[in-house]
Enzyme design. Sequence first.
Site, PDB file in Angstrom:
ATOM      1  N   GLU A 165      -9.442  14.355   8.477  1.00  0.00           N
ATOM      2  CA  GLU A 165      -8.313  13.416   8.614  1.00  0.00           C
ATOM      3  C   GLU A 165      -8.153  12.623   7.322  1.00  0.00           C
ATOM      4  O   GLU A 165      -9.139  12.371   6.642  1.00  0.00           O
ATOM      5  CB  GLU A 165      -8.612  12.400   9.742  1.00  0.00           C
ATOM      6  CG  GLU A 165      -8.889  13.039  11.075  1.00  0.00           C
ATOM      7  CD  GLU A 165      -9.377  12.032  12.128  1.00  0.00           C
ATOM      8  OE1 GLU A 165      -9.395  10.821  11.839  1.00  0.00           O
ATOM      9  OE2 GLU A 165      -9.743  12.484  13.221  1.00  0.00           O
ATOM     10  N   LYS A 167      -8.056   9.343   5.197  1.00  0.00           N
ATOM     11  CA  LYS A 167      -8.628   8.017   5.426  1.00  0.00           C
ATOM     12  C   LYS A 167      -7.568   6.994   5.010  1.00  0.00           C
ATOM     13  O   LYS A 167      -7.318   6.775   3.829  1.00  0.00           O
ATOM     14  CB  LYS A 167      -9.907   7.823   4.624  1.00  0.00           C
ATOM     15  CG  LYS A 167     -10.584   6.504   4.955  1.00  0.00           C
ATOM     16  CD  LYS A 167     -11.974   6.417   4.388  1.00  0.00           C
ATOM     17  CE  LYS A 167     -12.691   5.173   4.851  1.00  0.00           C
ATOM     18  NZ  LYS A 167     -11.982   3.924   4.559  1.00  0.00           N
ATOM     19  N   ASP A 169      -5.586   3.639   4.305  1.00  0.00           N
ATOM     20  CA  ASP A 169      -6.040   2.392   3.700  1.00  0.00           C
ATOM     21  C   ASP A 169      -5.271   1.218   4.295  1.00  0.00           C
ATOM     22  O   ASP A 169      -4.345   0.679   3.702  1.00  0.00           O
ATOM     23  CB  ASP A 169      -5.842   2.464   2.182  1.00  0.00           C
ATOM     24  CG  ASP A 169      -6.704   1.458   1.465  1.00  0.00           C
ATOM     25  OD1 ASP A 169      -7.564   0.833   2.122  1.00  0.00           O
ATOM     26  OD2 ASP A 169      -6.532   1.281   0.256  1.00  0.00           O
ATOM     27  N   TYR A 280      -6.612   7.359  15.550  1.00  0.00           N
ATOM     28  CA  TYR A 280      -7.565   8.399  15.179  1.00  0.00           C
ATOM     29  C   TYR A 280      -8.793   8.492  16.082  1.00  0.00           C
ATOM     30  O   TYR A 280      -9.721   9.219  15.784  1.00  0.00           O
ATOM     31  CB  TYR A 280      -8.013   8.254  13.728  1.00  0.00           C
ATOM     32  CG  TYR A 280      -8.539   6.875  13.368  1.00  0.00           C
ATOM     33  CD1 TYR A 280      -9.694   6.350  13.936  1.00  0.00           C
ATOM     34  CD2 TYR A 280      -7.860   6.094  12.440  1.00  0.00           C
ATOM     35  CE1 TYR A 280     -10.161   5.103  13.597  1.00  0.00           C
ATOM     36  CE2 TYR A 280      -8.321   4.835  12.090  1.00  0.00           C
ATOM     37  CZ  TYR A 280      -9.477   4.347  12.677  1.00  0.00           C
ATOM     38  OH  TYR A 280      -9.929   3.103  12.343  1.00  0.00           O
ATOM     39  N   LYS A 368     -14.560   9.568  -0.359  1.00  0.00           N
ATOM     40  CA  LYS A 368     -13.650   8.668  -1.086  1.00  0.00           C
ATOM     41  C   LYS A 368     -13.115   9.312  -2.363  1.00  0.00           C
ATOM     42  O   LYS A 368     -13.865   9.935  -3.111  1.00  0.00           O
ATOM     43  CB  LYS A 368     -14.399   7.385  -1.471  1.00  0.00           C
ATOM     44  CG  LYS A 368     -14.887   6.562  -0.290  1.00  0.00           C
ATOM     45  CD  LYS A 368     -13.782   5.611   0.157  1.00  0.00           C
ATOM     46  CE  LYS A 368     -14.295   4.499   1.028  1.00  0.00           C
ATOM     47  NZ  LYS A 368     -14.978   3.445   0.308  1.00  0.00           N
ATOM     48  N   CYS A 462      14.934 -19.288 -21.711  1.00  0.00           N
ATOM     49  CA  CYS A 462      15.004 -17.903 -21.257  1.00  0.00           C
ATOM     50  C   CYS A 462      14.870 -16.964 -22.456  1.00  0.00           C
ATOM     51  O   CYS A 462      15.583 -17.125 -23.448  1.00  0.00           O
ATOM     52  CB  CYS A 462      16.336 -17.671 -20.543  1.00  0.00           C
ATOM     53  SG  CYS A 462      16.644 -15.937 -20.201  1.00  0.00           S
ATOM     54  N   CYS A 465      18.474 -15.294 -23.137  1.00  0.00           N
ATOM     55  CA  CYS A 465      19.694 -15.988 -23.551  1.00  0.00           C
ATOM     56  C   CYS A 465      19.430 -17.394 -24.087  1.00  0.00           C
ATOM     57  O   CYS A 465      20.358 -18.073 -24.504  1.00  0.00           O
ATOM     58  CB  CYS A 465      20.690 -16.051 -22.389  1.00  0.00           C
ATOM     59  SG  CYS A 465      20.153 -17.150 -21.070  1.00  0.00           S
ATOM     60  N   CYS A 480      15.902 -18.754 -14.946  1.00  0.00           N
ATOM     61  CA  CYS A 480      16.852 -19.080 -16.004  1.00  0.00           C
ATOM     62  C   CYS A 480      18.094 -19.633 -15.305  1.00  0.00           C
ATOM     63  O   CYS A 480      18.586 -19.036 -14.348  1.00  0.00           O
ATOM     64  CB  CYS A 480      17.193 -17.816 -16.773  1.00  0.00           C
ATOM     65  SG  CYS A 480      18.697 -17.935 -17.730  1.00  0.00           S
ATOM     66  N   CYS A 485      23.576 -15.068 -17.960  1.00  0.00           N
ATOM     67  CA  CYS A 485      22.463 -14.518 -18.742  1.00  0.00           C
ATOM     68  C   CYS A 485      22.557 -12.989 -18.710  1.00  0.00           C
ATOM     69  O   CYS A 485      22.621 -12.392 -17.641  1.00  0.00           O
ATOM     70  CB  CYS A 485      21.143 -14.985 -18.142  1.00  0.00           C
ATOM     71  SG  CYS A 485      19.706 -14.167 -18.850  1.00  0.00           S
TER      72      CYS A 485
HETATM   73  S1  IVH Z   1     -13.034   6.775  12.146  1.00  0.00           S
HETATM   74  C1  IVH Z   1     -16.961   5.974  13.746  1.00  0.00           C
HETATM   75  N1  IVH Z   1     -10.902   7.778  11.017  1.00  0.00           N
HETATM   76  O1  IVH Z   1     -12.192   3.551   7.755  1.00  0.00           O
HETATM   77  C2  IVH Z   1     -15.707   6.259  13.104  1.00  0.00           C
HETATM   78  N2  IVH Z   1     -11.646   5.636  10.306  1.00  0.00           N
HETATM   79  O2  IVH Z   1     -15.138   2.755   7.092  1.00  0.00           O
HETATM   80  C3  IVH Z   1     -14.979   5.041  12.738  1.00  0.00           C
HETATM   81  N3  IVH Z   1     -10.254   4.609   8.594  1.00  0.00           N
HETATM   82  O3  IVH Z   1     -12.933   1.006  10.012  1.00  0.00           O
HETATM   83  C4  IVH Z   1     -13.738   5.179  12.036  1.00  0.00           C
HETATM   84  N4  IVH Z   1      -8.774   6.228   8.447  1.00  0.00           N
HETATM   85  O4  IVH Z   1     -10.540   1.240   9.125  1.00  0.00           O
HETATM   86  C5  IVH Z   1     -11.756   6.742  11.069  1.00  0.00           C
HETATM   87  N5  IVH Z   1      -9.007   8.763  10.104  1.00  0.00           N
HETATM   88  C6  IVH Z   1      -9.852   7.739  10.169  1.00  0.00           C
HETATM   89  C7  IVH Z   1      -9.692   6.598   9.364  1.00  0.00           C
HETATM   90  C8  IVH Z   1     -10.626   5.565   9.454  1.00  0.00           C
HETATM   91  C9  IVH Z   1      -9.130   5.032   8.001  1.00  0.00           C
HETATM   92  C10 IVH Z   1     -10.933   3.342   8.305  1.00  0.00           C
HETATM   93  C11 IVH Z   1     -11.125   2.452   9.482  1.00  0.00           C
HETATM   94  C12 IVH Z   1     -12.598   2.264   9.594  1.00  0.00           C
HETATM   95  C13 IVH Z   1     -13.048   2.545   8.204  1.00  0.00           C
HETATM   96  C14 IVH Z   1     -14.448   3.077   8.232  1.00  0.00           C
END
Ligand code: IVH
Length: 726
Positions: A165, A167, A169, A280, A368, A462, A465, A480, A485
């Site tokens: 999946e 991740k 942000d 998720y 990451k 400014c 101008c 300004c 301007c």
């Molecule tokens: S699973 C035990 N799935 O990442 C599993 N987390 O460091 C717990 N996050 O707190 C999380 N996308 O904020 C999971 N597809 C995803 C995610 C995800 C983002 C974040 C979430 C979590 C942090 C874990």
Amino acid sequence: MVLVGYLTVRRKNYKRYLSKDSRPYAFELTLVKRRAKLRTMAGREDSPSKIIDKETAFQRIFALRKAIEYHNSRYYQKDAPEISDAEYDRLMKELQDLESRYPDDELALSPTRRVGAAPLSKFASFTHLEPMLSLANAFDAEGIRDFDSRVRRLAKIERVEYVTEPKLDGLAVNLIYENGRFRRGATRGDGAVGEDVSQNLKTIVSLPLKMNNGASLPVPELIEVRGEVYMEKEPFEKLNRRRAEEGEAPFANPRNAAAGSLRQLDPKITARRPLNIFFYGVGAAGNAAFADHWEILEALAAWGFTVNPLVRKVPDIDACIAYFEEIGSIRSGLAYDIDGVVLKVNSLEIQNILGSVSRSPRWALACKFPAEQAVTVIRDIIVQVGRSGTLTPVAVMEPVNVGGAVVSRATLHNEDEILKKDIRIGDTVLIQRAGDVIPEVISVLAGKRTGGEKEFRMPRACPECGSEVVRQANEAAHRCVNLSCPAQLKEHIRHFSSRGAMDIEGLGEKLSAQLFDAKLIADPADLYFLTKEQLLGLDRQAEKSAENLLNAIGRSRAPALDKFIFALGIRHVGERTARLLAEHFGNLDALRSADCEELTAISEIGPEIAQSILEFFAEAKNRTVLEKFQRAGLSPRALPPPVQAGLRGKSFVFTGSLESMGRNEARTVVESLGGIVHSSVTGKTSYVVAGSDPGLKLEKARKQNITVISEEEFLTMAGRPIHRLA
Ligand code: IVH
């Protein structure tokens, strides 16, 4: 570099530490210096702790715990991180390594044993039925393979099927549904207890208030569902532009904007923020029984929870690595920020065998991406002038590669931001690409200062101008004062033709400026008097492109009224406000002659916006431009009238929570039928709609003899069949 960043942070927070902890700061400095020395001795950057003695190790452990706790609170509670994620991860990894070799009595209280930081006191606390865990990290293919080897060894199997999946942000939330209805929801907090942000969550349109009762999948009596609240990059940029226009401090990145928005005490503010959610996983799953994680995702989707479309079921770790690389390569093109991918062992049986260690399950891994942050030097600070005259300081930097793009400019937002971060010309700084587009300065590496750095002051005149620059008492922005301007006018023309406004294809920033500089246009209305001959006289304008531009301008002669109002560039009038005005007034003349009372009677239009509209139409220059539009034959189209106008003239106040829809949806329903929603009860209120747990507004309504109706009555009144509730 890392060391310097660390020292900077410690130095900056010296006072804070002294107040909490009486240990002399010099002690920590000594430790860091010692560590640096050990690094040099060891001749390696990444694992100095391998060779240190026990006493030094414990001192280092102690210092790391304090530092991590502090950064947890900056990140999770204050939404204002001071170090990069990569740096944080390094501190955490070093602490984990040291603790595994030198366990002590305090281990249970270490930040490696908790997920985030304790919640702020302002929201009610919320105990998760099942704790919300965090994820162990890997940064490359090697780390991913190590994880898979451990999984296979512990589970005693040859090959493991995974679910992969993105991740996301944003920030993690946990929602409780009872019998398919959203009951409460909270932030993660420290993993055990979070903040109850139910009212704010309800404002997120993509969050189902009711689960779909899929035929093959009965809705459980009780279920915790987990997901990530986030903000897309484009709406984030727009929100920040609006904030800058209004003199408010911008958010550092979409994640902070999402977190800041979700943790607003006033849900009305949250409701106006473009938040989204992807789901998720599940926590306490009640009577729901699943065999694997993929089934959980399928069930979530069937129940109506948005699952990220990029999730995949893959047969082995090679496919996971390929996924990591593939998603990495499309990352910058996604509408939202991600900082990696997550791998999850698919089988729940194997997940159970593997279990968890302290803060993270052994069956999942966060892979990451390299951080989109970099270190560079500020060569100069220049000032740009925006559409409404706002002066924005911009750092001109040594070009540096950030997450695959070379950048040499970063926005510094306004003078307060520069002072707060103490940014000077010549400084070495940590920069980050926020929302993938405009890079920005996160912090100064003060340890790199030579003494030759120059402080920056906002110019008094400014830069475009030479007119006077003023700062209003309640604003962060300098402006300004000159309405003519050239920088403002160019920006104004660019805004007029932009998408969302008149959408004149091919007329971007460069061409607008070129037309202006060639004195072919002085305001947006002049666009409609341009001739082909004039255009052909410009640099790089061929027959075909001139024709295309004239056609595009021609096509914009009959704009929708709301687009036209937005295009006028009235201060504080964004797309939404423009639409409200268009719907209410129906034509430009009616808007032009409206007074303050009439304007503020429209919900969401307060005195500040009203004032700005009145000032716009009172300004002689603007009147001249509007007349020119008329002469050019520009005629904005009124919006089609609402299909039904069953609630025309009626004003509603909602109190308590509705079962069938959120406040935003209710507002849309009322407005689409010609009614108005107000936030407080007055003598003019027609109805107070009382949901569950109504507030003081209900009492006020009763006292004032205002008709109180139930949600069902409201739905009937709005012509919404009641069976939608069942
Ligand atoms: S699973 C035990 N799935 O990442 C599993 N987390 O460091 C717990 N996050 O707190 C999380 N996308 O904020 C999971 N597809 C995803 C995610 C995800 C983002 C974040 C979430 C979590 C942090 C874990």
